[in-house]
Motif scaffolding. Structure first.
Motif: not given
Length: 226
Positions: A181, A185, A188-189
């Motif tokens: 990742g 982000t 959110e993830k």
């Protein structure tokens, strides 16, 4: 006049012309401002204090002329102190006291400080700059319990949003990536203990976080508990 006498006089003539030219050139190239100079390292790196944490002032990496006629000024002045913690705005070699910035709450802070020097007698000026980069600590949690009860269901990483360019990798015991990742982000993830939508087995996993070029890699272990 013999030929040898002629060459001797000619050589002496050229020699004295050379001396005259050298002296003249040196006098023309004299720079009245050559003794007005300053240089700094490109940046200072440090971590933002946590609430209640005390960090000692650090000496600013700067070098410059020792001519006493030069008046030095730091802009902005906030944080520049002397060895006793008093105002260091007009010192060539001050300390930087991050505590003078107030409570940063562990957040990141970056600014550029400029030092200027002026010799009022000659009207000569000089300046240099240094970036003060205060890093927010990246603090990954060491375990998750992804059982759907909304408590520790995902891997929390404090302050990761301060580093949008960060890369985050989690691997299993065989070195196979099970999560990749970015800081941009991640909120959110986040990592939820799954790979391709399937639950990963209970166990210990390793992670590596690369916040940015200024921040050393953060590595450690993460345990999935079910």
């Amino acid at each position: 006049m013999s030929i040898s006498t002629f060459y001797l006089k000619f050589s002496c003539f050229i020699f004295f012309i050379g001396i005259s030219y050298t002296i003249s050139a040196q006098s023309v190239s004299t720079n009245p401002c050559k003794d007005v100079w300053v240089a700094t390292d490109s940046k200072i790196l440090m971590f933002s204090p946590e609430p209640g944490e005390v960090i000692k002032p650090i000496l600013v990496p700067v070098n410059g002329s020792l001519n006493p006629d030069i008046e030095w000024t730091w802009t902005p002045s906030l944080g520049m102190v002397d060895a006793q913690g008093n105002d260091g705005t007009h010192l060539l070699h001050p300390f930087f006291d991050v505590q003078k910035l107030g409570d940063l709450g562990g957040n990141a802070f970056t600014t550029t400080f400029y030092i200027t020097g002026r010799n009022a007698k000659t009207g000569c000026n000089t300046f240099s700059s240094i970036d003060v980069i205060i890093l927010a600590r990246v603090k990954p949690y060491d375990a998750i319990t992804p059982n759907g009860d909304d408590l520790n269901d995902y891997w929390a990483i404090d302050n990761i949003s301060s580093y949008p360019e960060a890369t985050i990798t989690v691997i299993d015991r065989w070195g196979v990536p099970v999560f990749e990742g970015s800081g941009e982000t991640y909120e959110e993830k986040p990592f939820r203990g799954k790979l391709d939508g399937k639950l990963l087995p209970t166990g210990v996993y390793m992670y590596r976080i690369k916040p940015n070029a200024d921040y050393p890699d953060v590595v450690g272990s993460l345990t999935i508990i079910r």
